[in-house]
Design a protein around this motif. Structure first.
Motif, PDB file in Angstrom:
ATOM      1  N   GLN A  27       6.755  17.268 -10.007  1.00 46.12           N
ATOM      2  CA  GLN A  27       7.649  18.415  -9.883  1.00 46.12           C
ATOM      3  C   GLN A  27       7.097  19.507  -8.974  1.00 46.12           C
ATOM      4  OE1 GLN A  27       9.288  19.710 -13.798  1.00 46.12           O
ATOM      5  NE2 GLN A  27       8.388  17.823 -14.614  1.00 46.12           N
ATOM      6  N   GLN A  28       5.838  19.383  -8.558  1.00 48.44           N
ATOM      7  CA  GLN A  28       5.240  20.386  -7.686  1.00 48.44           C
ATOM      8  C   GLN A  28       5.798  20.279  -6.268  1.00 48.44           C
ATOM      9  OE1 GLN A  28       1.012  19.735  -7.947  1.00 48.44           O
ATOM     10  NE2 GLN A  28       0.853  20.578 -10.007  1.00 48.44           N
ATOM     11  N   PRO A  29       5.823  21.378  -5.530  1.00 49.15           N
ATOM     12  CA  PRO A  29       6.327  21.335  -4.144  1.00 49.15           C
ATOM     13  C   PRO A  29       5.480  20.412  -3.273  1.00 49.15           C
ATOM     14  CG  PRO A  29       6.150  23.598  -4.937  1.00 49.15           C
ATOM     15  CD  PRO A  29       5.456  22.744  -5.951  1.00 49.15           C
ATOM     16  N   LEU A  30       6.125  19.789  -2.311  1.00 48.42           N
ATOM     17  CA  LEU A  30       5.412  18.950  -1.354  1.00 48.42           C
ATOM     18  C   LEU A  30       4.706  19.811  -0.328  1.00 48.42           C
ATOM     19  CD1 LEU A  30       8.051  16.167  -0.667  1.00 48.42           C
ATOM     20  CD2 LEU A  30       5.731  15.752  -1.470  1.00 48.42           C
ATOM     21  N   LEU A  31       3.542  19.360   0.096  1.00 50.32           N
ATOM     22  CA  LEU A  31       2.879  20.017   1.208  1.00 50.32           C
ATOM     23  C   LEU A  31       3.636  19.688   2.491  1.00 50.32           C
ATOM     24  CD1 LEU A  31      -0.860  19.376   0.284  1.00 50.32           C
ATOM     25  CD2 LEU A  31       0.471  21.466  -0.024  1.00 50.32           C
ATOM     26  N   PRO A  32       3.611  20.562   3.479  1.00 54.53           N
ATOM     27  CA  PRO A  32       4.452  20.369   4.667  1.00 54.53           C
ATOM     28  C   PRO A  32       4.071  19.185   5.538  1.00 54.53           C
ATOM     29  CG  PRO A  32       2.978  22.245   4.946  1.00 54.53           C
ATOM     30  CD  PRO A  32       2.883  21.843   3.510  1.00 54.53           C
ATOM     31  N   GLU A  33       2.794  18.755   5.511  1.00 56.05           N
ATOM     32  CA  GLU A  33       2.415  17.691   6.443  1.00 56.05           C
ATOM     33  C   GLU A  33       3.025  16.355   6.035  1.00 56.05           C
ATOM     34  OE1 GLU A  33      -1.194  18.043   3.595  1.00 56.05           O
ATOM     35  OE2 GLU A  33       0.147  19.393   4.657  1.00 56.05           O
ATOM     36  N   GLU A  34       3.395  15.575   7.020  1.00 49.25           N
ATOM     37  CA  GLU A  34       3.946  14.242   6.809  1.00 49.25           C
ATOM     38  C   GLU A  34       2.834  13.205   6.976  1.00 49.25           C
ATOM     39  OE1 GLU A  34       6.875  13.049   6.025  1.00 49.25           O
ATOM     40  OE2 GLU A  34       8.094  14.871   5.997  1.00 49.25           O
ATOM     41  N   TYR A  35       2.939  12.123   6.198  1.00 47.53           N
ATOM     42  CA  TYR A  35       1.978  11.035   6.318  1.00 47.53           C
ATOM     43  C   TYR A  35       2.290  10.226   7.571  1.00 47.53           C
ATOM     44  CZ  TYR A  35      -0.322   6.601   5.337  1.00 47.53           C
ATOM     45  OH  TYR A  35      -1.078   5.460   5.425  1.00 47.53           O
ATOM     46  N   ILE A  36       1.275   9.985   8.396  1.00 51.92           N
ATOM     47  CA  ILE A  36       1.447   9.235   9.639  1.00 51.92           C
ATOM     48  C   ILE A  36       0.681   7.922   9.534  1.00 51.92           C
ATOM     49  CG2 ILE A  36       1.073   9.228  12.129  1.00 51.92           C
ATOM     50  CD1 ILE A  36       1.249  12.260  12.081  1.00 51.92           C
ATOM     51  N   LEU A  37       1.379   6.826   9.730  1.00 51.15           N
ATOM     52  CA  LEU A  37       0.757   5.516   9.683  1.00 51.15           C
ATOM     53  C   LEU A  37      -0.128   5.319  10.911  1.00 51.15           C
ATOM     54  CD1 LEU A  37       0.565   2.705   8.323  1.00 51.15           C
ATOM     55  CD2 LEU A  37       2.511   2.014   9.738  1.00 51.15           C
ATOM     56  N   THR A  38      -1.360   4.969  10.685  1.00 49.89           N
ATOM     57  CA  THR A  38      -2.298   4.743  11.785  1.00 49.89           C
ATOM     58  C   THR A  38      -2.684   3.275  11.848  1.00 49.89           C
ATOM     59  OG1 THR A  38      -4.230   5.175  10.377  1.00 49.89           O
ATOM     60  CG2 THR A  38      -3.218   7.073  11.486  1.00 49.89           C
ATOM     61  N   ASN A  39      -3.303   2.896  12.967  1.00 51.52           N
ATOM     62  CA  ASN A  39      -3.757   1.513  13.117  1.00 51.52           C
ATOM     63  C   ASN A  39      -4.792   1.151  12.062  1.00 51.52           C
ATOM     64  OD1 ASN A  39      -2.096   1.044  15.323  1.00 51.52           O
ATOM     65  ND2 ASN A  39      -3.653   1.683  16.811  1.00 51.52           N
ATOM     66  N   SER A  40      -5.603   2.118  11.668  1.00 48.03           N
ATOM     67  CA  SER A  40      -6.631   1.845  10.665  1.00 48.03           C
ATOM     68  C   SER A  40      -6.007   1.473   9.324  1.00 48.03           C
ATOM     69  CB  SER A  40      -7.562   3.049  10.513  1.00 48.03           C
ATOM     70  OG  SER A  40      -6.841   4.190  10.073  1.00 48.03           O
ATOM     71  N   VAL A  41      -4.872   2.102   8.991  1.00 44.51           N
ATOM     72  CA  VAL A  41      -4.177   1.761   7.747  1.00 44.51           C
ATOM     73  C   VAL A  41      -3.617   0.351   7.838  1.00 44.51           C
ATOM     74  CG1 VAL A  41      -2.234   2.330   6.257  1.00 44.51           C
ATOM     75  CG2 VAL A  41      -3.660   4.148   7.195  1.00 44.51           C
ATOM     76  N   SER A  42      -3.006   0.020   8.972  1.00 47.48           N
ATOM     77  CA  SER A  42      -2.481  -1.339   9.165  1.00 47.48           C
ATOM     78  C   SER A  42      -3.601  -2.360   9.076  1.00 47.48           C
ATOM     79  CB  SER A  42      -1.776  -1.439  10.517  1.00 47.48           C
ATOM     80  OG  SER A  42      -0.680  -0.568  10.593  1.00 47.48           O
ATOM     81  N   ASP A  43      -4.741  -2.043   9.693  1.00 46.96           N
ATOM     82  CA  ASP A  43      -5.891  -2.960   9.653  1.00 46.96           C
ATOM     83  C   ASP A  43      -6.399  -3.128   8.224  1.00 46.96           C
ATOM     84  OD1 ASP A  43      -5.697  -3.189  12.385  1.00 46.96           O
ATOM     85  OD2 ASP A  43      -7.315  -1.764  12.813  1.00 46.96           O
ATOM     86  N   LEU A  44      -6.429  -2.022   7.474  1.00 44.42           N
ATOM     87  CA  LEU A  44      -6.873  -2.086   6.080  1.00 44.42           C
ATOM     88  C   LEU A  44      -5.978  -3.007   5.265  1.00 44.42           C
ATOM     89  CD1 LEU A  44      -8.452  -1.110   3.564  1.00 44.42           C
ATOM     90  CD2 LEU A  44      -6.879   0.849   3.470  1.00 44.42           C
ATOM     91  N   ILE A  45      -4.666  -2.873   5.428  1.00 54.29           N
ATOM     92  CA  ILE A  45      -3.728  -3.707   4.677  1.00 54.29           C
ATOM     93  C   ILE A  45      -3.855  -5.167   5.073  1.00 54.29           C
ATOM     94  CG2 ILE A  45      -1.271  -4.200   4.356  1.00 54.29           C
ATOM     95  CD1 ILE A  45      -0.776  -1.205   4.323  1.00 54.29           C
ATOM     96  N   GLU A  46      -3.988  -5.428   6.371  1.00 56.79           N
ATOM     97  CA  GLU A  46      -4.133  -6.808   6.828  1.00 56.79           C
ATOM     98  C   GLU A  46      -5.415  -7.424   6.288  1.00 56.79           C
ATOM     99  OE1 GLU A  46      -2.035  -8.735   8.409  1.00 56.79           O
ATOM    100  OE2 GLU A  46      -0.540  -7.137   8.470  1.00 56.79           O
ATOM    101  N   GLU A  47      -6.507  -6.680   6.338  1.00 58.04           N
ATOM    102  CA  GLU A  47      -7.785  -7.180   5.828  1.00 58.04           C
ATOM    103  C   GLU A  47      -7.701  -7.445   4.331  1.00 58.04           C
ATOM    104  OE1 GLU A  47     -12.409  -5.598   5.240  1.00 58.04           O
ATOM    105  OE2 GLU A  47     -11.008  -4.489   6.526  1.00 58.04           O
ATOM    106  N   SER A  48      -7.069  -6.533   3.611  1.00 57.38           N
ATOM    107  CA  SER A  48      -6.953  -6.682   2.160  1.00 57.38           C
ATOM    108  C   SER A  48      -6.042  -7.852   1.790  1.00 57.38           C
ATOM    109  CB  SER A  48      -6.423  -5.384   1.550  1.00 57.38           C
ATOM    110  OG  SER A  48      -7.283  -4.297   1.842  1.00 57.38           O
ATOM    111  N   LEU A  49      -4.961  -8.036   2.547  1.00 58.93           N
ATOM    112  CA  LEU A  49      -4.084  -9.183   2.302  1.00 58.93           C
ATOM    113  C   LEU A  49      -4.834 -10.487   2.529  1.00 58.93           C
ATOM    114  CD1 LEU A  49      -0.756  -7.993   3.961  1.00 58.93           C
ATOM    115  CD2 LEU A  49      -1.052  -8.597   1.558  1.00 58.93           C
ATOM    116  N   GLY A  50      -5.724 -10.502   3.520  1.00 51.56           N
ATOM    117  CA  GLY A  50      -6.479 -11.710   3.819  1.00 51.56           C
ATOM    118  C   GLY A  50      -7.368 -12.153   2.677  1.00 51.56           C
ATOM    119  N   ARG A  51      -7.925 -11.199   1.930  1.00 48.79           N
ATOM    120  CA  ARG A  51      -8.807 -11.572   0.817  1.00 48.79           C
ATOM    121  C   ARG A  51      -8.099 -11.511  -0.535  1.00 48.79           C
ATOM    122  NH1 ARG A  51     -11.836  -6.419   2.388  1.00 48.79           N
ATOM    123  NH2 ARG A  51     -10.905  -4.805   1.074  1.00 48.79           N
ATOM    124  N   GLY A  52      -6.886 -10.912  -0.562  1.00 49.18           N
ATOM    125  CA  GLY A  52      -6.097 -10.914  -1.792  1.00 49.18           C
ATOM    126  C   GLY A  52      -6.274  -9.694  -2.673  1.00 49.18           C
TER     127      GLY A  52
END
Length: 212
Positions: A27-52
């Motif tokens: 219920q608290q107000p959102l902070l103004p900054e938006e989350y931006i998807l970066t290559n490092s996040v994509s790499d993290l997800i791909e690496e994690s999917l690879g090992r399960g």
């Protein structure tokens, strides 16, 4: 999202405080900054999917980056509230018995957690992970645990409009409160007078999924 027939079972005790905090933070107000998807996040997800599985620290940092209101919640707390398992992993070595372990979460449970937090009204995006995970699940002959929910998420959400989570039986004379959340959700809390025993969250009309 779950209906009353599929409530996530939650043990009472210290979890009451976690559910109270989640309801309060949503219920608290959102902070103004938006989350931006970066290559490092994509790499993290791909690496994690690879090992399960994904390290709990990485998952917590990912969630916190999406919505700073979740920064104070540990994965162990969320695992108990949303009823999934956090496991221990060790670096394998032939030199000596490893003495330090790390918390980790199976990718199906990580995806499930992101889905649930989004449904509860937090600014969490599960699409990058779920869109990569579903094709992998489609090749499996059997779906295990939360894999079923992740794979059939869109169909289930179309049938079950509200997110529902209870940690204890509803008292005879519950105290009910309703609040509008920053992203347009409507949250109803059910209390026994001293603690929240359940929350129900209706998504904004624009986020409802067609059943077609």
């Amino acid at each position: 999202m779950l209906n009353s027939a599929d409530n996530i079972p939650v043990q009472a005790g210290s979890l009451d405080n976690t559910l109270d905090r989640l309801a309060e933070h949503a219920q608290q107000p959102l902070l103004p900054e938006e989350y931006i998807l970066t290559n490092s996040v994509s790499d993290l997800i791909e690496e994690s999917l690879g090992r399960g599985w994904i390290f709990s620290t990485d998952l917590q940092e990912l969630i916190s980056a999406m919505d700073r209101r979740l920064a104070s919640f540990g994965i162990d707390e969320l695992a108990q509230v949303f009823d999934f398992e956090e496991v221990q992993v060790w670096s394998n070595t032939t030199r000596s018995i490893p003495t330090r372990s790390h918390g980790a979460v199976a990718m199906r449970n990580a995806a499930f957690l992101l889905i649930q937090l989004r449904a509860m009204g937090f600014r969490v995006d599960d699409t990058l992970l779920t869109s990569r995970l579903r094709p992998l699940l489609a090749t499996k002959k059997f779906l295990v645990g939360r894999e079923f929910y992740v794979f059939w998420q869109q169909k289930l959400e179309a049938k079950r409009k509200d997110f529902v989570l209870y940690c204890a039986p509803v008292p005879h004379n519950p105290a009910l409160k309703e609040a509008s959340l920053p992203l347009g959700h409507v949250m109803r809390t059910v209390s026994d007078g001293s603690r929240i025993v359940g929350v129900e969250v209706t998504p904004p009309p624009s986020s409802e999924v067609s059943s077609d």
